[in-house]
Write a protein that holds these residues in place. Structure first.
Motif, PDB file in Angstrom:
ATOM      1  N   ALA A  72      43.806  60.172  59.539  1.00 24.99           N
ATOM      2  CA  ALA A  72      43.776  60.876  60.864  1.00 24.99           C
ATOM      3  C   ALA A  72      42.356  61.426  61.235  1.00 24.99           C
ATOM      4  O   ALA A  72      42.086  61.021  62.356  1.00 24.99           O
ATOM      5  CB  ALA A  72      44.742  61.837  60.969  1.00 24.99           C
ATOM      6  N   PHE A  73      41.890  61.835  60.303  1.00 28.11           N
ATOM      7  CA  PHE A  73      40.435  62.472  60.760  1.00 28.11           C
ATOM      8  C   PHE A  73      39.571  61.363  60.855  1.00 28.11           C
ATOM      9  O   PHE A  73      38.377  61.271  61.606  1.00 28.11           O
ATOM     10  CB  PHE A  73      39.944  63.316  59.455  1.00 28.11           C
ATOM     11  CG  PHE A  73      38.411  63.917  59.712  1.00 28.11           C
ATOM     12  CD1 PHE A  73      38.385  64.855  60.444  1.00 28.11           C
ATOM     13  CD2 PHE A  73      37.456  63.268  58.902  1.00 28.11           C
ATOM     14  CE1 PHE A  73      37.006  65.448  60.569  1.00 28.11           C
ATOM     15  CE2 PHE A  73      36.254  63.704  59.242  1.00 28.11           C
ATOM     16  CZ  PHE A  73      35.951  64.632  59.798  1.00 28.11           C
ATOM     17  N   ILE A  74      39.541  60.214  59.939  1.00 27.59           N
ATOM     18  CA  ILE A  74      38.491  59.025  60.114  1.00 27.59           C
ATOM     19  C   ILE A  74      38.948  58.487  61.740  1.00 27.59           C
ATOM     20  O   ILE A  74      38.059  58.073  62.473  1.00 27.59           O
ATOM     21  CB  ILE A  74      38.703  58.073  58.968  1.00 27.59           C
ATOM     22  CG1 ILE A  74      38.293  58.545  57.742  1.00 27.59           C
ATOM     23  CG2 ILE A  74      38.176  56.785  59.323  1.00 27.59           C
ATOM     24  CD1 ILE A  74      38.656  57.718  56.625  1.00 27.59           C
ATOM     25  N   TYR A  75      40.194  58.411  61.850  1.00 28.95           N
ATOM     26  CA  TYR A  75      40.315  57.862  63.237  1.00 28.95           C
ATOM     27  C   TYR A  75      39.987  58.606  64.391  1.00 28.95           C
ATOM     28  O   TYR A  75      39.418  58.118  65.320  1.00 28.95           O
ATOM     29  CB  TYR A  75      42.155  57.458  63.309  1.00 28.95           C
ATOM     30  CG  TYR A  75      42.710  56.657  62.560  1.00 28.95           C
ATOM     31  CD1 TYR A  75      42.120  55.357  61.899  1.00 28.95           C
ATOM     32  CD2 TYR A  75      44.062  56.787  61.988  1.00 28.95           C
ATOM     33  CE1 TYR A  75      42.743  54.632  61.177  1.00 28.95           C
ATOM     34  CE2 TYR A  75      44.803  56.009  61.167  1.00 28.95           C
ATOM     35  CZ  TYR A  75      43.968  54.745  60.892  1.00 28.95           C
ATOM     36  OH  TYR A  75      44.713  53.902  60.108  1.00 28.95           O
ATOM     37  N   MET A  76      40.139  59.889  64.149  1.00 23.84           N
ATOM     38  CA  MET A  76      39.790  60.842  65.298  1.00 23.84           C
ATOM     39  C   MET A  76      38.193  60.671  65.395  1.00 23.84           C
ATOM     40  O   MET A  76      37.724  60.585  66.415  1.00 23.84           O
ATOM     41  CB  MET A  76      39.995  62.167  64.886  1.00 23.84           C
ATOM     42  CG  MET A  76      41.520  62.491  64.818  1.00 23.84           C
ATOM     43  SD  MET A  76      42.375  62.949  66.324  1.00 23.84           S
ATOM     44  CE  MET A  76      44.070  63.411  65.827  1.00 23.84           C
ATOM     45  N   VAL A  77      37.613  60.832  64.436  1.00 21.72           N
ATOM     46  CA  VAL A  77      35.986  60.699  64.526  1.00 21.72           C
ATOM     47  C   VAL A  77      35.420  58.970  65.094  1.00 21.72           C
ATOM     48  O   VAL A  77      34.644  59.023  65.950  1.00 21.72           O
ATOM     49  CB  VAL A  77      35.563  60.875  62.973  1.00 21.72           C
ATOM     50  CG1 VAL A  77      33.861  60.348  63.097  1.00 21.72           C
ATOM     51  CG2 VAL A  77      35.714  62.279  62.744  1.00 21.72           C
TER      52      VAL A  77
END
Length: 206
Positions: A72-77
């Motif tokens: 999710a963090f990778i997607y958000m970034v």
């Protein structure tokens, strides 16, 4: 699927004309960079989830939670990067008449970001072998998207269509998340996800 993908375009063309439809299409093309990122990483996420889910241990479920937060963090970034540079990308790759599409991109990207919850929940539903629980979220998404398009497109045009898609995606993900957490519970990710959404929204506004 046909209704979902064509209703907003038909409404835009009928209410705002081809110019607004062109802005929406260009914004959607740039926003779909997010889909490419999510689909490519999703090819490794689903097998990982299934393997750990069939272990059915506390440690395996904790691993699922940790990996999902990382994903999710990778997607958000990635989504934030696209939003930040959408103006430059559109100005570099299109003509001046398409510049308003830069306002479509952020809302369209949020539509994909809101679907992150569904990326987890759909796998939970599949593991539980209760695929019919996918139907309510699809129904909510289609009905809400049509209603919001009717409400927002006459006033906001292409941006309204993108916002309608984002809100429908969010509500659909909530429905999926509810069923997923009931059918195959894992350690909660709610607070951490809300924190990430809050941060990216604050930075997007800035």
């Amino acid at each position: 699927s046909l209704v979902y993908s064509s209703f907003d375009k038909t409404m835009l063309n009928n209410n705002k004309g081809l110019t607004s439809l062109g802005h929406y299409e260009i914004g959607a093309k740039f926003g779909s960079l997010m889909k490419i990122l999510m689909d490519s990483l999703g090819k490794s996420w689903s097998p990982f989830f299934m393997r750990k889910a069939h272990e059915n241990t506390v440690d395996a479920k904790n691993e699922i939670t940790c990996r999902f937060i990382e994903l999710a963090f990778i997607y958000m970034v990635g989504g934030f990067f696209i939003i930040c540079f959408s103006e430059e990308m559109i100005k570099l790759m299109t003509t001046k008449s398409f510049y308003p599409a830069m306002y479509v991109v952020p809302a369209y990207v949020y539509g994909y970001l809101f679907s992150i919850i569904g990326r987890l929940a759909s796998n939970q539903i599949m593991v539980a072998e209760k695929m019919h629980y996918l139907l309510p979220s699809n129904a909510v998404s289609i009905v809400l998207n049509i209603f919001l398009n009717i409400l927002l497109i006459p006033k906001y045009g292409a941006v309204g269509a993108a916002i309608a898609t984002a809100i429908a995606s969010l509500c659909s993900s909530f429905v999926l998340g509810y069923f997923g957490s009931r059918l195959y519970p894992i350690p909660t990710v709610r607070k951490r996800l809300l924190g990430m959404y809050a941060l990216i929204m604050i930075f997007t506004v800035v």
